[in-house]
Design an enzyme around this catalytic site. Sequence first.
Site, PDB file in Angstrom:
ATOM      1  N   GLY A  90       0.807  -1.214   0.000  1.00 23.58           N
ATOM      2  CA  GLY A  90       0.000   0.000   0.000  1.00 23.58           C
ATOM      3  C   GLY A  90       0.837   1.258   0.000  1.00 23.58           C
ATOM      4  N   ILE A  92       0.481   5.619   1.373  1.00 21.91           N
ATOM      5  CA  ILE A  92       0.578   6.341   2.635  1.00 21.91           C
ATOM      6  C   ILE A  92      -0.753   6.324   3.381  1.00 21.91           C
ATOM      7  CG2 ILE A  92      -0.069   8.658   1.801  1.00 21.91           C
ATOM      8  CD1 ILE A  92       2.465   9.590   3.520  1.00 21.91           C
ATOM      9  N   TYR A  94      -2.529   7.347   7.602  1.00 17.97           N
ATOM     10  CA  TYR A  94      -2.386   8.024   8.892  1.00 17.97           C
ATOM     11  C   TYR A  94      -2.947   7.135   9.993  1.00 17.97           C
ATOM     12  CZ  TYR A  94      -4.179  10.845  12.776  1.00 17.97           C
ATOM     13  OH  TYR A  94      -4.507  11.301  14.028  1.00 17.97           O
ATOM     14  N   HIS A  95      -2.277   7.125  11.150  1.00 14.37           N
ATOM     15  CA  HIS A  95      -2.801   6.496  12.357  1.00 14.37           C
ATOM     16  C   HIS A  95      -2.809   7.521  13.471  1.00 14.37           C
ATOM     17  CE1 HIS A  95      -2.606   2.711  10.356  1.00 14.37           C
ATOM     18  NE2 HIS A  95      -1.295   2.612  10.401  1.00 14.37           N
ATOM     19  N   ALA A 160      -8.640   1.634   6.169  1.00 10.53           N
ATOM     20  CA  ALA A 160      -7.507   1.355   5.280  1.00 10.53           C
ATOM     21  C   ALA A 160      -6.872   0.028   5.659  1.00 10.53           C
ATOM     22  CB  ALA A 160      -6.485   2.480   5.377  1.00 10.53           C
ATOM     23  N   GLY A 173      -1.901  -4.730   8.913  1.00 15.62           N
ATOM     24  CA  GLY A 173      -3.320  -5.071   8.940  1.00 15.62           C
ATOM     25  C   GLY A 173      -4.250  -3.951   8.530  1.00 15.62           C
ATOM     26  N   PHE A 174      -5.140  -3.526   9.461  1.00 16.59           N
ATOM     27  CA  PHE A 174      -6.200  -2.583   9.108  1.00 16.59           C
ATOM     28  C   PHE A 174      -6.261  -1.441  10.106  1.00 16.59           C
ATOM     29  CE2 PHE A 174      -8.166  -5.489  12.111  1.00 16.59           C
ATOM     30  CZ  PHE A 174      -8.958  -4.664  12.894  1.00 16.59           C
ATOM     31  N   ALA A 175      -6.864  -0.326   9.668  1.00 17.48           N
ATOM     32  CA  ALA A 175      -7.062   0.842  10.536  1.00 17.48           C
ATOM     33  C   ALA A 175      -8.456   1.382  10.299  1.00 17.48           C
ATOM     34  CB  ALA A 175      -6.011   1.909  10.242  1.00 17.48           C
ATOM     35  N   CYS A 191      -3.654   6.783   0.800  1.00 22.35           N
ATOM     36  CA  CYS A 191      -3.456   5.589  -0.022  1.00 22.35           C
ATOM     37  C   CYS A 191      -3.065   5.942  -1.452  1.00 22.35           C
ATOM     38  CB  CYS A 191      -4.697   4.700  -0.007  1.00 22.35           C
ATOM     39  SG  CYS A 191      -5.188   4.194   1.655  1.00 22.35           S
TER      40      CYS A 191
END
Length: 243
Positions: A90, A92, A94-95, A160, A173-175, A191
Amino acid sequence: MNKKIWFRDLGLRDYKDVWEYQENLFQETVDLKIRNRREELTLETLNYLLFVQHPHVYTLGKSGDIDNLLLNEKQLAAKDAVYYKVNRGGDITYHGPGQIVGYPILDLENFFTDIHKYLRFLEEMVILTLADYGVTATRSDGETGVWLDVGTPFARKICAMGVRASRWVTMHGFALNVNANLGYFDNIIPCGIRGKTVASLNVELGVERVDEEKVKAKLLHYFARLFEAEIVAQNLEAEKLPL
């Protein structure tokens, strides 16, 4: 096949620390599989699922374009954010606080050996969870993750995904945006996809805050159902697990 999954809720943790923690669990599993093959053993591999929230951080996948980060180092510091280039797929993302991030470190040979199916299961877990809140979410052709209002001018991503796999062992994984500060997404092209925005569950529901513990419980329920797995919760303090 071992379909037991050790679940650990890490709370709010630094991204780099959790990345290293993932890498350790991932490498232990890969090394055990190599040993099994080399020595003709049948030692059982373990599966993990980590939930975590991170302080503000931008991460760029191995195929991503740094130009999709719209901040320089000084601007990152002003926003109390950091940046890492990481080894997931993937572009870019953000978290930050208010986002439930999930990192499954699974030996897929305990379940099925199909990365496409694995990603679809992660998406389905989120789609089913959002449906419990009356939010209709779907997939978008050619764009991994979970979306709202696909096929309209208002298409926006609410979850994402980006993973890494080697020898059928997964990480990253996932956010899922639950109570996320969407302003932080203005500093990237999420993304690498232009012309589409992002969403957060609390905004979609028109409420100030969604109970994140209830969202986690729903995610765990559907994860276990889809993977036909047994989720075993581990307390970091009680188990004295390193991180």
